[in-house]
Design an enzyme around this catalytic site. Sequence first.
Site, PDB file in Angstrom:
ATOM      1  N   HIS A  28       0.568  -0.788  -0.129  1.00  7.94           N
ATOM      2  CA  HIS A  28       0.250   0.593  -0.313  1.00  7.94           C
ATOM      3  C   HIS A  28       1.340   1.055  -0.094  1.00  7.94           C
ATOM      4  O   HIS A  28       0.988   2.136  -0.550  1.00  7.94           O
ATOM      5  CB  HIS A  28      -0.795   0.163   1.127  1.00  7.94           C
ATOM      6  N   SER A 183      -0.483  -8.963   1.143  1.00  6.56           N
ATOM      7  CA  SER A 183      -1.800  -8.500   1.691  1.00  6.56           C
ATOM      8  C   SER A 183      -1.792  -8.472   2.709  1.00  6.56           C
ATOM      9  O   SER A 183      -1.810  -9.818   3.393  1.00  6.56           O
ATOM     10  CB  SER A 183      -2.099 -10.111   1.470  1.00  6.56           C
TER      11      SER A 183
HETATM   12  P1  AMP Z   1      -6.461  -3.303  -0.154  1.00  3.18           P
HETATM   13  O1  AMP Z   1      -6.210  -3.165   0.623  1.00  3.18           O
HETATM   14  O2  AMP Z   1      -6.564  -4.850  -0.462  1.00  3.18           O
HETATM   15  O3  AMP Z   1      -7.768  -3.774  -1.196  1.00  3.18           O
HETATM   16  O4  AMP Z   1      -5.405  -3.187  -1.326  1.00  3.18           O
HETATM   17  C1  AMP Z   1      -5.786  -1.277  -1.717  1.00  3.18           C
HETATM   18  C2  AMP Z   1      -4.887  -0.852  -3.365  1.00  3.18           C
HETATM   19  O5  AMP Z   1      -3.739  -1.756  -2.409  1.00  3.18           O
HETATM   20  C3  AMP Z   1      -5.505  -2.569  -4.689  1.00  3.18           C
HETATM   21  O6  AMP Z   1      -5.354  -1.292  -5.490  1.00  3.18           O
HETATM   22  C4  AMP Z   1      -4.473  -2.955  -4.685  1.00  3.18           C
HETATM   23  O7  AMP Z   1      -4.123  -4.091  -6.041  1.00  3.18           O
HETATM   24  C5  AMP Z   1      -2.964  -3.023  -4.142  1.00  3.18           C
HETATM   25  N1  AMP Z   1      -2.135  -3.880  -3.226  1.00  3.18           N
HETATM   26  C6  AMP Z   1      -2.255  -5.062  -1.815  1.00  3.18           C
HETATM   27  N2  AMP Z   1      -1.046  -5.574  -1.951  1.00  3.18           N
HETATM   28  C7  AMP Z   1      -0.175  -5.427  -2.572  1.00  3.18           C
HETATM   29  C8  AMP Z   1       1.130  -5.663  -3.225  1.00  3.18           C
HETATM   30  N3  AMP Z   1       1.508  -6.589  -2.148  1.00  3.18           N
HETATM   31  N4  AMP Z   1       1.672  -4.096  -3.577  1.00  3.18           N
HETATM   32  C9  AMP Z   1       1.313  -3.510  -4.337  1.00  3.18           C
HETATM   33  N5  AMP Z   1      -0.035  -3.567  -4.360  1.00  3.18           N
HETATM   34  C10 AMP Z   1      -0.414  -3.559  -3.284  1.00  3.18           C
END
Ligand code: AMP
Length: 277
Positions: A28, A183
Amino acid sequence: MQKAALSWNRRGVRVGFVPTMGYLHAGHLSLVREARKRAGKNGKVVVSIYVNPTQFAPTEDLAKYPRDLKRDLKLCRDAGVDVVFAPSDVEMYPGKFESGFSTYVVEEKLSRTMEGAARPTHFRGVTTVVAKLFNIVLPDVAVFGQKDFQQAAIIKHMVADLNFPVKIIVAPTLREADGLAMSSRNKFLNAEQRAQAVILFHALRAASLAVKKKPVSAARLKADLKEFITAAPLARLDYVEFFDPEMLAQVAQVKRGAQMALAVFIGKTRLIDNARL
Ligand code: AMP
């Protein structure tokens, strides 16, 4: 939030936006750095933290999704974020539980396969909440992660189809030292599961190697990868697909440059990953 955004827009202040569900990790924060680069030092970087109920099916992990707003706020402050927008369900979906909320944004092509097939109402929730967030935050640039490849493709499509005045940037996936994609859901893994979760990354690497010299049929490669993944006893393959990175159309012959995506259950935790082969 919208009032602040309108005033920035009127004054010509650039706005970079990173939508998240919180429980922030280095992945993030890499999106935050990209947003700052795009917004400039005189611009504003906004992070939204909202676990959006409409993208979870009733059987999914909405209630259990990890949350730690206090820690997230500190990480955002340290990363130079100007505003964290963390709305409540009542603010985002007024009247939803009295059936008052009734307008959704639905992408009808790219959202049918993979995550959309496995989680039928998921992308309707994602496109709806992102459209709402764009209307609230009024960003010039929004940064999404390649980790959710299909999501980013659908958002780009939505923005083009519905003329949102925002530029979408897709930033690379950040990984742990052994290759596991970062993640928020990795928190659910115990030590044994965590050790085996690297199988997703290893499957991507194995596929990449398999098509390096010559194309391989998708059916063949799927069968091989299914077997490859059973080497991790706690892993159960949900799907693996090969497709063109723009329209996500599945390919029969997998060549270098094709996109691969997979979803694997490690115990009860469902992880996804993808890469360009
Ligand atoms: P989330 O909080 O999982 O909904 O993710 C929010 C944003 O962060 C989304 O655009 C995801 O694709 C991105 N994101 C999640 N995990 C990663 C990662 N390991 N590397 C880069 N971006 C990420």
